[in-house]
Design a protein around this motif. Structure first.
Motif, PDB file in Angstrom:
ATOM      1  N   CYS A 194      44.906  40.215  47.695  1.00 25.86           N
ATOM      2  CA  CYS A 194      44.263  39.112  47.372  1.00 25.86           C
ATOM      3  C   CYS A 194      43.922  38.288  48.704  1.00 25.86           C
ATOM      4  O   CYS A 194      44.917  37.983  49.539  1.00 25.86           O
ATOM      5  N   LEU A 235      46.923  40.413  34.869  1.00 25.38           N
ATOM      6  CA  LEU A 235      47.699  40.179  36.115  1.00 25.38           C
ATOM      7  C   LEU A 235      48.866  39.345  35.732  1.00 25.38           C
ATOM      8  O   LEU A 235      48.480  38.311  35.228  1.00 25.38           O
ATOM      9  N   GLY A 267      51.913  41.200  39.962  1.00 25.97           N
ATOM     10  CA  GLY A 267      51.550  40.470  41.172  1.00 25.97           C
ATOM     11  C   GLY A 267      52.591  39.023  41.246  1.00 25.97           C
ATOM     12  O   GLY A 267      53.303  38.686  40.343  1.00 25.97           O
ATOM     13  N   HIS A 307      49.425  43.900  42.952  1.00 23.86           N
ATOM     14  CA  HIS A 307      48.325  42.885  43.562  1.00 23.86           C
ATOM     15  C   HIS A 307      49.335  41.877  44.447  1.00 23.86           C
ATOM     16  O   HIS A 307      50.445  41.781  44.075  1.00 23.86           O
ATOM     17  N   GLY A 308      48.637  41.560  45.468  1.00 19.76           N
ATOM     18  CA  GLY A 308      49.528  40.609  46.495  1.00 19.76           C
ATOM     19  C   GLY A 308      48.704  40.077  47.638  1.00 19.76           C
ATOM     20  O   GLY A 308      47.809  41.142  48.093  1.00 19.76           O
TER      21      GLY A 308
END
Length: 213
Positions: free
Chosen positions: A7, A153, A186, A208-209
Protein backbone atom coordinates in the motif's frame (compact mmCIF):
# COMPACT_ATOMS: atom_id res chain seq x y z
CA UNK A 1 2.09 -17.41 -6.14
CA UNK A 2 1.64 -15.66 -2.80
CA UNK A 3 0.65 -12.04 -3.39
CA UNK A 4 2.21 -9.26 -1.34
CA UNK A 5 0.15 -6.13 -1.91
CA UNK A 6 2.09 -3.01 -0.96
CA UNK A 7 0.00 0.00 0.00
CA UNK A 8 1.61 3.26 -1.16
CA UNK A 9 0.46 6.87 -1.24
CA UNK A 10 2.61 8.19 -4.09
CA UNK A 11 4.67 6.97 -7.01
CA UNK A 12 8.06 7.61 -5.41
CA UNK A 13 8.32 4.34 -3.47
CA UNK A 14 6.72 2.08 -6.08
CA UNK A 15 9.90 0.97 -7.92
CA UNK A 16 11.69 0.22 -4.64
CA UNK A 17 8.78 -1.79 -3.25
CA UNK A 18 8.49 -3.86 -6.42
CA UNK A 19 12.24 -4.45 -6.37
CA UNK A 20 11.92 -5.80 -2.83
CA UNK A 21 9.13 -8.22 -3.72
CA UNK A 22 5.78 -6.44 -3.88
CA UNK A 23 3.76 -8.10 -6.63
CA UNK A 24 0.66 -5.91 -6.43
CA UNK A 25 0.29 -2.22 -5.61
CA UNK A 26 -2.61 -0.59 -3.79
CA UNK A 27 -2.39 3.09 -4.63
CA UNK A 28 -3.93 5.62 -2.26
CA UNK A 29 -3.28 9.08 -0.88
CA UNK A 30 -3.55 10.32 2.70
CA UNK A 31 -2.76 7.10 4.56
CA UNK A 32 -3.08 8.95 7.87
CA UNK A 33 -6.83 9.10 7.18
CA UNK A 34 -7.00 5.49 6.04
CA UNK A 35 -6.41 6.23 2.35
CA UNK A 36 -8.17 8.43 -0.20
CA UNK A 37 -8.21 8.68 -3.98
CA UNK A 38 -4.90 9.72 -5.57
CA UNK A 39 -4.49 12.35 -8.25
CA UNK A 40 -4.84 11.38 -11.88
CA UNK A 41 -1.19 12.24 -12.41
CA UNK A 42 0.03 9.88 -9.69
CA UNK A 43 -2.23 7.13 -10.99
CA UNK A 44 -1.01 7.45 -14.57
CA UNK A 45 2.68 7.53 -13.60
CA UNK A 46 2.23 4.45 -11.45
CA UNK A 47 0.36 2.59 -14.17
CA UNK A 48 3.03 3.33 -16.77
CA UNK A 49 5.75 1.92 -14.53
CA UNK A 50 3.80 -1.06 -13.22
CA UNK A 51 2.49 -2.13 -16.60
CA UNK A 52 6.07 -2.22 -17.88
CA UNK A 53 7.06 -4.65 -15.12
CA UNK A 54 3.76 -6.60 -15.14
CA UNK A 55 2.62 -5.64 -11.63
CA UNK A 56 -1.13 -4.98 -11.15
CA UNK A 57 -2.32 -1.70 -9.64
CA UNK A 58 -5.37 -1.40 -7.41
CA UNK A 59 -6.54 2.19 -6.91
CA UNK A 60 -8.62 3.19 -3.91
CA UNK A 61 -11.74 5.24 -4.58
CA UNK A 62 -12.55 7.19 -1.44
CA UNK A 63 -13.33 10.92 -1.46
CA UNK A 64 -12.38 11.58 2.17
CA UNK A 65 -11.38 10.02 5.45
CA UNK A 66 -13.85 9.30 8.22
CA UNK A 67 -16.92 7.13 7.96
CA UNK A 68 -18.18 5.21 4.95
CA UNK A 69 -21.63 6.79 4.61
CA UNK A 70 -21.49 8.88 1.46
CA UNK A 71 -23.74 11.71 0.36
CA UNK A 72 -25.04 11.84 -3.21
CA UNK A 73 -22.45 14.53 -3.99
CA UNK A 74 -19.68 12.28 -2.68
CA UNK A 75 -21.01 9.36 -4.70
CA UNK A 76 -20.97 11.56 -7.80
CA UNK A 77 -17.31 12.34 -7.08
CA UNK A 78 -16.61 8.62 -6.71
CA UNK A 79 -18.33 7.79 -10.00
CA UNK A 80 -16.17 10.40 -11.72
CA UNK A 81 -12.98 9.06 -10.12
CA UNK A 82 -13.94 5.49 -11.02
CA UNK A 83 -14.29 6.44 -14.67
CA UNK A 84 -10.96 8.30 -14.65
CA UNK A 85 -9.25 5.23 -13.22
CA UNK A 86 -10.92 2.90 -15.71
CA UNK A 87 -9.97 5.13 -18.64
CA UNK A 88 -6.37 5.21 -17.38
CA UNK A 89 -6.26 1.40 -17.50
CA UNK A 90 -6.20 0.52 -13.80
CA UNK A 91 -6.24 -3.20 -13.02
CA UNK A 92 -8.54 -2.93 -10.05
CA UNK A 93 -10.39 -0.69 -7.66
CA UNK A 94 -10.57 -0.71 -3.88
CA UNK A 95 -13.88 0.70 -2.73
CA UNK A 96 -16.58 0.35 -0.11
CA UNK A 97 -19.75 2.05 1.06
CA UNK A 98 -22.12 1.46 3.97
CA UNK A 99 -25.54 2.66 5.03
CA UNK A 100 -26.24 4.48 8.28
CA UNK A 101 -27.53 1.13 9.59
CA UNK A 102 -24.03 -0.37 9.15
CA UNK A 103 -24.99 -2.53 6.21
CA UNK A 104 -23.59 -2.71 2.69
CA UNK A 105 -24.80 0.13 0.48
CA UNK A 106 -26.12 -2.32 -2.10
CA UNK A 107 -27.56 0.22 -4.60
CA UNK A 108 -24.27 2.12 -4.85
CA UNK A 109 -22.20 -1.06 -5.01
CA UNK A 110 -24.41 -2.24 -7.88
CA UNK A 111 -23.58 1.02 -9.66
CA UNK A 112 -19.89 0.28 -9.17
CA UNK A 113 -20.42 -3.19 -10.61
CA UNK A 114 -22.19 -1.76 -13.66
CA UNK A 115 -19.51 0.89 -14.24
CA UNK A 116 -16.66 -1.63 -14.10
CA UNK A 117 -18.19 -4.76 -15.65
CA UNK A 118 -17.16 -4.16 -19.26
CA UNK A 119 -13.59 -3.44 -18.20
CA UNK A 120 -13.18 -6.70 -16.29
CA UNK A 121 -11.95 -4.67 -13.32
CA UNK A 122 -10.79 -6.48 -10.19
CA UNK A 123 -12.76 -5.19 -7.17
CA UNK A 124 -11.67 -5.21 -3.53
CA UNK A 125 -14.04 -4.16 -0.74
CA UNK A 126 -11.89 -2.18 1.68
CA UNK A 127 -11.82 -2.01 5.48
CA UNK A 128 -15.29 -0.53 5.68
CA UNK A 129 -15.95 -4.26 6.07
CA UNK A 130 -14.60 -4.06 9.62
CA UNK A 131 -17.38 -1.61 10.56
CA UNK A 132 -20.01 -4.30 9.95
CA UNK A 133 -21.41 -6.40 12.78
CA UNK A 134 -20.00 -9.92 12.97
CA UNK A 135 -23.10 -11.62 11.60
CA UNK A 136 -23.43 -8.99 8.85
CA UNK A 137 -19.84 -9.69 7.80
CA UNK A 138 -20.71 -13.33 7.20
CA UNK A 139 -23.70 -12.49 5.01
CA UNK A 140 -21.58 -9.86 3.19
CA UNK A 141 -19.22 -12.63 2.11
CA UNK A 142 -22.06 -13.97 -0.02
CA UNK A 143 -23.34 -10.58 -1.18
CA UNK A 144 -20.01 -9.12 -2.28
CA UNK A 145 -19.13 -11.80 -4.87
CA UNK A 146 -22.57 -11.31 -6.41
CA UNK A 147 -21.69 -7.61 -6.73
CA UNK A 148 -18.49 -8.37 -8.64
CA UNK A 149 -16.01 -8.23 -5.76
CA UNK A 150 -13.23 -10.78 -5.62
CA UNK A 151 -11.83 -10.02 -2.15
CA UNK A 152 -12.29 -8.12 1.07
CA UNK A 153 -9.56 -6.27 2.93
CA UNK A 154 -9.92 -6.77 6.68
CA UNK A 155 -8.01 -6.48 9.92
CA UNK A 156 -10.20 -9.16 11.42
CA UNK A 157 -10.86 -7.11 14.55
CA UNK A 158 -10.54 -3.66 16.15
CA UNK A 159 -7.95 -1.36 14.55
CA UNK A 160 -5.82 -1.28 17.70
CA UNK A 161 -5.70 -5.06 17.99
CA UNK A 162 -2.51 -6.84 16.94
CA UNK A 163 -3.29 -8.61 13.67
CA UNK A 164 -1.92 -11.86 15.05
CA UNK A 165 -4.66 -11.69 17.68
CA UNK A 166 -7.14 -11.50 14.79
CA UNK A 167 -6.23 -15.00 13.56
CA UNK A 168 -9.34 -16.71 15.01
CA UNK A 169 -11.69 -14.23 13.31
CA UNK A 170 -9.72 -14.29 10.07
CA UNK A 171 -10.05 -18.08 10.09
CA UNK A 172 -13.82 -17.80 10.57
CA UNK A 173 -14.01 -15.42 7.61
CA UNK A 174 -11.88 -17.66 5.41
CA UNK A 175 -14.02 -20.66 6.27
CA UNK A 176 -17.20 -18.70 5.50
CA UNK A 177 -15.98 -17.20 2.23
CA UNK A 178 -17.27 -18.86 -0.96
CA UNK A 179 -14.82 -20.57 -3.28
CA UNK A 180 -12.76 -18.07 -5.24
CA UNK A 181 -13.40 -15.16 -2.86
CA UNK A 182 -10.30 -13.97 -1.03
CA UNK A 183 -9.88 -12.72 2.52
CA UNK A 184 -7.02 -10.19 2.37
CA UNK A 185 -5.57 -9.43 5.82
CA UNK A 186 -4.14 -5.97 6.45
CA UNK A 187 -3.57 -3.36 9.11
CA UNK A 188 -0.35 -3.74 11.09
CA UNK A 189 0.88 -6.54 8.85
CA UNK A 190 4.58 -6.33 7.97
CA UNK A 191 7.33 -8.43 6.45
CA UNK A 192 8.35 -9.31 10.02
CA UNK A 193 5.05 -10.73 11.30
CA UNK A 194 3.77 -12.06 7.95
CA UNK A 195 5.52 -15.44 8.39
CA UNK A 196 3.67 -15.94 11.70
CA UNK A 197 0.35 -15.15 10.05
CA UNK A 198 1.12 -17.52 7.18
CA UNK A 199 1.94 -20.28 9.65
CA UNK A 200 -1.28 -19.68 11.57
CA UNK A 201 -3.39 -19.48 8.38
CA UNK A 202 -1.93 -21.99 5.90
CA UNK A 203 -4.60 -21.21 3.29
CA UNK A 204 -3.63 -17.53 3.21
CA UNK A 205 -2.90 -16.47 -0.38
CA UNK A 206 -2.55 -12.67 -0.18
CA UNK A 207 -1.39 -10.08 2.34
CA UNK A 208 -1.56 -6.27 2.45
CA UNK A 209 0.45 -3.56 4.17
CA UNK A 210 2.60 -0.47 3.90
CA UNK A 211 5.60 -2.50 5.14
CA UNK A 212 4.74 -5.87 3.61
CA UNK A 213 8.18 -6.01 1.93
Amino acid sequence: MFIKEACVENFTDVPKLIHHGANRIELCDNLAAGGTTVSEGVLKATLIYCQAVDVPVMAIIRPRGGDFFYSETEKSIMRHDIQLALDAGVDGLVIGALTNELELDIPFLKEVQQLTAKYGTDLTFHMAFDELQSETQISALTELPALGFSRVLTHGGPKNQDILDSVPRLQVLMDAAPAGFTILPGGGLTKDNLPQLQQALPQLSEAHGTKIV
